[in-house]
Design an enzyme around this catalytic site. Structure first.
Site, mmCIF file in Angstrom:
data_model
loop_
_atom_site.group_PDB
_atom_site.id
_atom_site.type_symbol
_atom_site.label_atom_id
_atom_site.label_comp_id
_atom_site.label_asym_id
_atom_site.label_seq_id
_atom_site.Cartn_x
_atom_site.Cartn_y
_atom_site.Cartn_z
ATOM 1 N N ASP A 116 0.842 -1.200 0.000
ATOM 2 C CA ASP A 116 0.000 0.000 0.000
ATOM 3 C C ASP A 116 0.885 1.261 0.000
ATOM 4 O O ASP A 116 2.068 1.190 0.349
ATOM 5 C CB ASP A 116 -0.836 -0.061 1.287
ATOM 6 C CG ASP A 116 -1.815 1.070 1.434
ATOM 7 O OD1 ASP A 116 -2.238 1.645 0.421
ATOM 8 O OD2 ASP A 116 -2.166 1.374 2.598
ATOM 9 N N ASP A 139 -0.551 4.865 1.079
ATOM 10 C CA ASP A 139 -0.963 5.762 2.176
ATOM 11 C C ASP A 139 -0.929 5.061 3.532
ATOM 12 O O ASP A 139 -1.606 4.054 3.739
ATOM 13 C CB ASP A 139 -2.392 6.279 1.925
ATOM 14 C CG ASP A 139 -2.508 6.951 0.568
ATOM 15 O OD1 ASP A 139 -1.497 7.474 0.077
ATOM 16 O OD2 ASP A 139 -3.626 6.963 0.013
#
Lengths: 172, 172
Positions: B8, B10
């Protein structure tokens, strides 16, 4: 449970050849004979193809492929539908493609859109695409959408279709 | 064959809380006590969070989470690594996030980047994420990166880590 359907944009929903030819006409004052570029990948067929694709507006102003809106609207009811487009090579194309989808396919939500570099990471049951490189690595049912670059090639297990009416019949 | 690792952006590579707090400080002249927003999702913790995320520059100017560059560079050698970010809710964030990756993780190619709405469409072996909604639907090994919003929650089978050093140890 609904089957997951993976649908490409360029050459399947968006008329990318139309855009290449529009840009080519502006550049050279004439278009190549379509029969001469049959079987060639877009980047071989159009010498400035990569420059065109990196040009602002190239994807935003593509025409919609005939019958795709009605077909996608129908398939969206019956399937777990995702629009998956190879786009990270041209980062500015992503917002353009999403705007284009919002205009022509307003029933598709942002949750249903994926932009990637390669489609081998995508999990689904059925894939509709015009490129062998995407279909060959997919484990589910594969539907090859005819475009000049993929003509003259053996289907290699994929179901070839030439329009959206045939896709609807195939998936009924 | 290398295992496919899904990472990922963020809250895992990019310090999104830092950005929320910077914008909050500009808006209100002070920051909330971190202890008061622990356990709340970002959109609950920061009343203008959605506006901030839609603001130009929000993602482009995020700080890099400590140790992530060195760790990703190492993991990129050993794994079939993809950076997968939920981003289609904010279409303009995609080019920003890709520019940010190019600046801080220049060894990651465009082929390794995916922007989507939901991650349930992603096929891989290991996922590193800070959100339960992504990890809970993933069939492989799952690593939960601690962030204020996921603290105080039972791990539900995911391996919780608090920094990139722990991830490197876990995947060695």
């Amino acid at each position: 449970m609904k089957k997951r359907l993976i649908v490409d944009i360029d050459g399947v929903l968006a008329d990318i050849y139309g855009q290449f030819r529009k840009f080519e006409l502006e550049d050279f004052g004439h278009n190549q004979d379509l029969s001469k570029i049959t079987g060639k990948l877009e980047e071989e067929a159009f010498v400035n193809g990569e420059i065109y694709m990196a040009t602002q507006g190239f994807f935003r102003h593509a025409s919609v492929i005939k019958g795709s809106v009605e077909a996608i609207e129908k398939l969206n009811q019956r399937h777990d539908l995702f629009i998956v487009s190879a786009a990270t090579k041209f980062p500015n194309s992503m917002a353009e493609k999403q705007e284009w989808l919002l205009e022509h396919f307003p029933f598709i939500t942002w949750e249903q859109i994926v932009f990637c570099g390669t489609k081998e990471i995508i999990k689904g049951d059925i894939m509709i695409d015009d490129h062998f490189k995407n279909l060959d690595k997919f484990y589910g049912q594969t539907i090859l959408f005819s475009q000049p670059h993929n003509l003259n090639r053996i289907e290699n297990g994929h179901s070839r279709v030439t329009n959206w009416k045939e896709i609807i019949e195939l998936l009924s």
